[in-house]
Scaffold this motif. Structure first.
Motif, PDB file in Angstrom:
ATOM      1  N   ARG A  73       0.598  -1.488   0.428  1.00 60.36           N
ATOM      2  CA  ARG A  73       0.040   0.105  -0.347  1.00 60.36           C
ATOM      3  C   ARG A  73       0.920   0.947  -0.371  1.00 60.36           C
ATOM      4  O   ARG A  73       0.730   2.292  -0.564  1.00 60.36           O
ATOM      5  CB  ARG A  73      -1.206  -0.173   1.271  1.00 60.36           C
ATOM      6  N   THR A  74       1.795   1.186   0.773  1.00 60.56           N
ATOM      7  CA  THR A  74       2.608   2.420   0.708  1.00 60.56           C
ATOM      8  C   THR A  74       3.158   2.597  -0.835  1.00 60.56           C
ATOM      9  O   THR A  74       3.547   4.029  -0.705  1.00 60.56           O
ATOM     10  CB  THR A  74       4.480   2.214   1.870  1.00 60.56           C
ATOM     11  N   TRP A  75       3.986   1.669  -1.170  1.00 65.77           N
ATOM     12  CA  TRP A  75       3.865   1.580  -2.360  1.00 65.77           C
ATOM     13  C   TRP A  75       3.768   2.249  -3.414  1.00 65.77           C
ATOM     14  O   TRP A  75       4.394   2.868  -4.658  1.00 65.77           O
ATOM     15  CB  TRP A  75       5.355   0.279  -2.731  1.00 65.77           C
ATOM     16  N   ARG A  76       2.318   1.361  -3.383  1.00 66.99           N
ATOM     17  CA  ARG A  76       1.280   1.887  -4.359  1.00 66.99           C
ATOM     18  C   ARG A  76       1.098   3.300  -4.299  1.00 66.99           C
ATOM     19  O   ARG A  76       1.101   4.497  -5.341  1.00 66.99           O
ATOM     20  CB  ARG A  76       0.141   1.415  -4.354  1.00 66.99           C
ATOM     21  N   VAL A  77       1.454   4.351  -2.507  1.00 64.20           N
ATOM     22  CA  VAL A  77       1.250   5.785  -2.553  1.00 64.20           C
ATOM     23  C   VAL A  77       2.686   6.764  -3.629  1.00 64.20           C
ATOM     24  O   VAL A  77       2.598   6.974  -4.142  1.00 64.20           O
ATOM     25  CB  VAL A  77       0.874   5.628  -1.470  1.00 64.20           C
ATOM     26  N   VAL A  78       3.680   5.638  -3.027  1.00 63.84           N
ATOM     27  CA  VAL A  78       5.081   6.217  -3.444  1.00 63.84           C
ATOM     28  C   VAL A  78       4.619   6.103  -4.896  1.00 63.84           C
ATOM     29  O   VAL A  78       5.117   7.436  -5.506  1.00 63.84           O
ATOM     30  CB  VAL A  78       6.038   5.719  -2.489  1.00 63.84           C
ATOM     31  N   ASP A  79       4.596   5.388  -5.686  1.00 62.67           N
ATOM     32  CA  ASP A  79       5.185   4.754  -7.144  1.00 62.67           C
ATOM     33  C   ASP A  79       3.670   5.980  -7.501  1.00 62.67           C
ATOM     34  O   ASP A  79       4.161   6.658  -8.845  1.00 62.67           O
ATOM     35  CB  ASP A  79       4.025   3.734  -7.669  1.00 62.67           C
ATOM     36  N   LEU A  80       2.499   6.033  -7.366  1.00 64.34           N
ATOM     37  CA  LEU A  80       1.622   7.213  -7.803  1.00 64.34           C
ATOM     38  C   LEU A  80       2.690   8.738  -7.763  1.00 64.34           C
ATOM     39  O   LEU A  80       2.402  10.146  -9.195  1.00 64.34           O
ATOM     40  CB  LEU A  80       0.207   7.119  -7.174  1.00 64.34           C
ATOM     41  N   VAL A  81       2.634   9.028  -6.313  1.00 64.79           N
ATOM     42  CA  VAL A  81       3.163  10.260  -6.427  1.00 64.79           C
ATOM     43  C   VAL A  81       4.141  10.301  -7.255  1.00 64.79           C
ATOM     44  O   VAL A  81       4.814  11.418  -8.491  1.00 64.79           O
ATOM     45  CB  VAL A  81       4.105  10.477  -4.854  1.00 64.79           C
ATOM     46  N   ILE A  82       5.412   9.133  -7.528  1.00 66.60           N
ATOM     47  CA  ILE A  82       6.391   9.543  -8.030  1.00 66.60           C
ATOM     48  C   ILE A  82       5.959   9.662 -10.364  1.00 66.60           C
ATOM     49  O   ILE A  82       6.952  10.822 -10.628  1.00 66.60           O
ATOM     50  CB  ILE A  82       7.330   8.516  -8.230  1.00 66.60           C
ATOM     51  N   GLY A  83       5.071   8.964 -10.018  1.00 66.55           N
ATOM     52  CA  GLY A  83       5.098   9.022 -11.441  1.00 66.55           C
ATOM     53  C   GLY A  83       4.058  10.615 -11.651  1.00 66.55           C
ATOM     54  O   GLY A  83       4.609  10.822 -12.835  1.00 66.55           O
ATOM     55  N   VAL A  84       3.358  10.832 -10.964  1.00 67.30           N
ATOM     56  CA  VAL A  84       2.660  12.387 -11.149  1.00 67.30           C
ATOM     57  C   VAL A  84       3.617  13.368 -11.013  1.00 67.30           C
ATOM     58  O   VAL A  84       4.619  14.711 -12.181  1.00 67.30           O
ATOM     59  CB  VAL A  84       2.010  13.113 -10.119  1.00 67.30           C
ATOM     60  N   VAL A  85       4.484  13.368 -10.395  1.00 64.79           N
ATOM     61  CA  VAL A  85       6.029  14.234 -10.387  1.00 64.79           C
ATOM     62  C   VAL A  85       6.796  14.180 -11.446  1.00 64.79           C
ATOM     63  O   VAL A  85       7.094  15.243 -12.625  1.00 64.79           O
ATOM     64  CB  VAL A  85       6.655  14.058  -9.089  1.00 64.79           C
ATOM     65  N   MET A  86       7.095  13.331 -12.572  1.00 70.42           N
ATOM     66  CA  MET A  86       7.942  12.771 -13.381  1.00 70.42           C
ATOM     67  C   MET A  86       6.966  13.684 -14.524  1.00 70.42           C
ATOM     68  O   MET A  86       7.650  14.221 -15.461  1.00 70.42           O
ATOM     69  CB  MET A  86       8.396  11.526 -13.368  1.00 70.42           C
ATOM     70  N   LEU A  87       5.875  13.017 -14.679  1.00 67.52           N
ATOM     71  CA  LEU A  87       4.521  13.889 -15.729  1.00 67.52           C
ATOM     72  C   LEU A  87       4.865  15.024 -15.561  1.00 67.52           C
ATOM     73  O   LEU A  87       5.474  15.720 -16.767  1.00 67.52           O
ATOM     74  CB  LEU A  87       3.785  12.845 -15.517  1.00 67.52           C
ATOM     75  N   ALA A  88       4.908  16.126 -14.557  1.00 63.17           N
ATOM     76  CA  ALA A  88       4.824  17.900 -14.320  1.00 63.17           C
ATOM     77  C   ALA A  88       6.591  17.828 -14.894  1.00 63.17           C
ATOM     78  O   ALA A  88       6.405  18.824 -15.572  1.00 63.17           O
ATOM     79  CB  ALA A  88       4.902  17.478 -12.768  1.00 63.17           C
TER      80      ALA A  88
END
Length: 189
Positions: free
Chosen positions: A166-181
């Protein structure tokens, strides 16, 4: 403080350091490679490599578009990973050579690192004059060493709490959004 803000920005390299810390796998090697690489890039930018790169706009265009492509690929990879999270400690161990190769690739194949450390930090350092620029650069290098050490060894210390899917799902989503931005900001110039 400006140097630390660029170093601490969430990205592929920091995510990898975090992962290796949580996995308790080759943490010292990863921290050392990241810190030494940042030192080389920061000192190179302070020595004037950033000014040289800035004089060749074609090089900046290649870095910009390459960086956008790299960051988009990393964002997609993070989003896919978020769809299938697993416990990091359940993954098979990686060899020291594989970890070293991945660390170096995430550092030196990321065009964004050149923009941040060589061009931006180099430019900021050189605004402080001929002597004070090295003090600024030294502070940025020290900030990098402290950051990567805290990230890698802090993650190792907190691996029990941080390794859940669950923690890594959140971390991966945040990383994905930041990388896309970041990719969009590079494309926009």
């Amino acid at each position: 403080m400006s140097g630390l803000a660029l170093i601490v920005a969430l990205g592929a390299q920091n995510a990898f350091v975090l992962r290796q810390g949580i996995r308790r796998e080759h943490v010292g090697v990863v921290v050392a490679l990241c810190a030494v690489s940042d030192a080389v890039l920061i000192l190179g930018g302070t020595a004037g490599i950033g000014a040289l790169v800035s004089r060749f706009p074609e090089a900046l265009d290649v870095l910009r578009w390459g960086g956008a492509a790299y960051l988009t690929w990393w964002a997609v990879r993070s989003f896919v990973s978020a769809l299938r999270p697993s416990s990091l400690t359940a993954e098979a161990p990686r060899s020291r050579g594989s970890v070293i190769a991945t660390t170096l690739a995430l550092t030196y194949l990321n065009p964004h690192v050149y923009l941040d450390t060589v061009v931006l930090l180099g430019s900021l350092a050189n605004q402080h004059g001929p002597d004070a620029r090295w003090i600024f650069a030294g502070g940025a290098v020290l900030g990098s060493v402290v950051w990567f050490s805290a990230l890698g060894y802090g993650a190792r210390a907190l691996s029990g709490v941080l390794s859940s899917p669950r923690t890594w799902r959140v971390v991966d989503l945040v990383i994905g959004v930041v990388m896309l931005a970041l990719a969009v900001s590079l494309v926009r110039g």
